[in-house]
Design a protein around this motif. Structure first.
Motif, short mmCIF file in Angstrom:
data_model
loop_
_atom_site.label_atom_id
_atom_site.label_comp_id
_atom_site.label_asym_id
_atom_site.label_seq_id
_atom_site.Cartn_x
_atom_site.Cartn_y
_atom_site.Cartn_z
N VAL A 24 14.21 -10.26 4.51
CA VAL A 24 13.20 -10.79 5.42
C VAL A 24 13.73 -12.06 6.08
O VAL A 24 14.21 -12.96 5.38
N SER A 25 13.64 -12.13 7.37
CA SER A 25 14.08 -13.32 8.07
C SER A 25 12.97 -13.82 8.99
O SER A 25 12.09 -13.06 9.39
N GLY A 26 13.03 -15.09 9.29
CA GLY A 26 12.14 -15.64 10.29
C GLY A 26 10.83 -16.20 9.78
O GLY A 26 9.97 -16.54 10.57
N SER A 27 10.66 -16.28 8.45
CA SER A 27 9.40 -16.82 7.96
C SER A 27 9.55 -17.31 6.53
O SER A 27 10.64 -17.32 5.98
N ILE A 28 8.43 -17.71 5.93
CA ILE A 28 8.43 -18.26 4.58
C ILE A 28 8.26 -17.12 3.60
O ILE A 28 7.14 -16.77 3.20
N PHE A 29 9.36 -16.53 3.19
CA PHE A 29 9.33 -15.33 2.37
C PHE A 29 8.53 -15.53 1.10
O PHE A 29 7.79 -14.65 0.68
N ARG A 30 8.65 -16.68 0.46
CA ARG A 30 8.02 -16.87 -0.85
C ARG A 30 6.49 -16.77 -0.76
O ARG A 30 5.83 -16.57 -1.78
N ALA A 31 5.94 -16.90 0.39
CA ALA A 31 4.49 -16.82 0.56
C ALA A 31 4.01 -15.39 0.83
O ALA A 31 2.81 -15.14 0.88
N TYR A 32 4.93 -14.48 1.01
CA TYR A 32 4.58 -13.13 1.38
C TYR A 32 4.26 -12.27 0.18
O TYR A 32 4.93 -12.34 -0.85
N ASN A 33 3.27 -11.41 0.31
CA ASN A 33 3.11 -10.26 -0.57
C ASN A 33 3.94 -9.13 0.03
O ASN A 33 3.89 -8.90 1.23
N MET A 34 4.70 -8.45 -0.82
CA MET A 34 5.63 -7.43 -0.34
C MET A 34 5.31 -6.07 -0.96
O MET A 34 4.75 -5.99 -2.06
N ALA A 35 5.70 -5.03 -0.27
CA ALA A 35 5.44 -3.69 -0.79
C ALA A 35 6.47 -2.71 -0.23
O ALA A 35 7.08 -2.94 0.81
N TRP A 36 6.63 -1.63 -0.97
CA TRP A 36 7.41 -0.48 -0.52
C TRP A 36 6.46 0.70 -0.34
O TRP A 36 5.63 0.98 -1.21
N TYR A 37 6.60 1.36 0.79
CA TYR A 37 5.88 2.59 1.09
C TYR A 37 6.91 3.70 1.33
O TYR A 37 8.08 3.43 1.55
N ARG A 38 6.43 4.93 1.31
CA ARG A 38 7.31 6.03 1.67
C ARG A 38 6.51 7.09 2.43
O ARG A 38 5.30 7.21 2.27
N GLN A 39 7.24 7.84 3.24
CA GLN A 39 6.62 8.92 4.00
C GLN A 39 7.54 10.12 4.00
O GLN A 39 8.67 10.06 4.52
N TYR A 79 13.41 -5.91 -3.71
CA TYR A 79 14.18 -4.76 -4.15
C TYR A 79 13.27 -3.67 -4.70
O TYR A 79 12.17 -3.94 -5.18
N LEU A 80 13.78 -2.45 -4.66
CA LEU A 80 13.13 -1.34 -5.34
C LEU A 80 14.22 -0.59 -6.10
O LEU A 80 15.05 0.10 -5.48
N GLN A 81 14.24 -0.76 -7.42
CA GLN A 81 15.16 -0.01 -8.26
C GLN A 81 14.51 1.32 -8.60
O GLN A 81 13.42 1.35 -9.17
N MET A 82 15.19 2.40 -8.25
CA MET A 82 14.65 3.74 -8.45
C MET A 82 15.55 4.50 -9.41
O MET A 82 16.72 4.75 -9.10
N ASN A 83 15.02 4.85 -10.56
CA ASN A 83 15.75 5.60 -11.57
C ASN A 83 15.10 6.97 -11.78
O ASN A 83 13.96 7.20 -11.38
N SER A 84 15.84 7.85 -12.42
CA SER A 84 15.34 9.20 -12.72
C SER A 84 14.73 9.85 -11.49
O SER A 84 13.62 10.40 -11.53
N LEU A 85 15.45 9.79 -10.41
CA LEU A 85 14.93 10.30 -9.14
C LEU A 85 14.71 11.81 -9.18
O LEU A 85 15.46 12.55 -9.82
N LYS A 86 13.66 12.21 -8.47
CA LYS A 86 13.26 13.61 -8.40
C LYS A 86 13.29 14.08 -6.95
O LYS A 86 13.16 13.25 -6.04
N PRO A 87 13.44 15.37 -6.70
CA PRO A 87 13.41 15.86 -5.31
C PRO A 87 12.15 15.43 -4.57
O PRO A 87 12.22 15.16 -3.35
N GLU A 88 11.04 15.31 -5.25
CA GLU A 88 9.80 14.90 -4.59
C GLU A 88 9.79 13.42 -4.20
O GLU A 88 8.84 12.98 -3.54
N ASP A 89 10.79 12.67 -4.60
CA ASP A 89 10.93 11.29 -4.13
C ASP A 89 11.59 11.21 -2.76
O ASP A 89 11.68 10.13 -2.17
N THR A 90 12.05 12.33 -2.25
CA THR A 90 12.68 12.36 -0.94
C THR A 90 11.70 11.93 0.14
O THR A 90 10.60 12.48 0.25
N ALA A 91 12.09 10.93 0.91
CA ALA A 91 11.20 10.37 1.94
C ALA A 91 11.95 9.27 2.68
O ALA A 91 13.03 8.85 2.27
N VAL A 92 11.33 8.80 3.75
CA VAL A 92 11.76 7.56 4.38
C VAL A 92 10.99 6.44 3.69
O VAL A 92 9.75 6.50 3.59
#
Length: 114
Positions: A24-39, A79-92
């Motif tokens: 993340v650039s351009g702002s105060i990262f430490r104040a942000y709530n962050m998330a990972w989504y997938r589609q 970061y998102l550490q992804m272990n034991s990946l499954k075919p159904e985890d396939t996504a953007v």
């Protein structure tokens, strides 16, 4: 201008691991709530994991025990550490930051296939 840039996606075999990064650039990262989504193709975007500015975490039931979200405020990166990946985890996979508004990255493709 706030920018979120994901990296770390790719092709992996079932049972394998990947680590996604979102810088993340351009702002105060430490104040942000962050998330990972997938589609996945033909499906709605879904929340995978989130981490608040004070490091409280939340996970979708489908990834609990396999994925771990973390943040490094010194590097303005989540970061998102992804272990034991499954075919159904396939996504953007998309990174989202929330502060005064929602900010989204461009996405990174994760393909789990033999």
């Amino acid at each position: 201008q706030v920018q979120l840039v994901e990296s770390g996606g790719g092709l992996v075999q079932p049972g394998g691991s990947l680590r996604l990064s979102c810088a993340v650039s351009g702002s105060i990262f430490r104040a942000y709530n962050m998330a990972w989504y997938r589609q996945a193709p033909g499906k709605q975007r879904e929340l995978v994991a989130s981490i608040t500015y004070d490091r409280r975490t939340n996970y979708a039931d489908s990834v609990k025990g396999r994925f771990t979200i973390s943040r490094d405020n010194a590097k303005n990166t989540v970061y998102l550490q992804m272990n034991s990946l499954k075919p159904e985890d396939t996504a953007v996979y998309y990174c989202k930051g929330v502060y005064d508004r929602d900010y989204w990255g461009q996405g990174t493709q994760v393909t789990v296939s033999s």
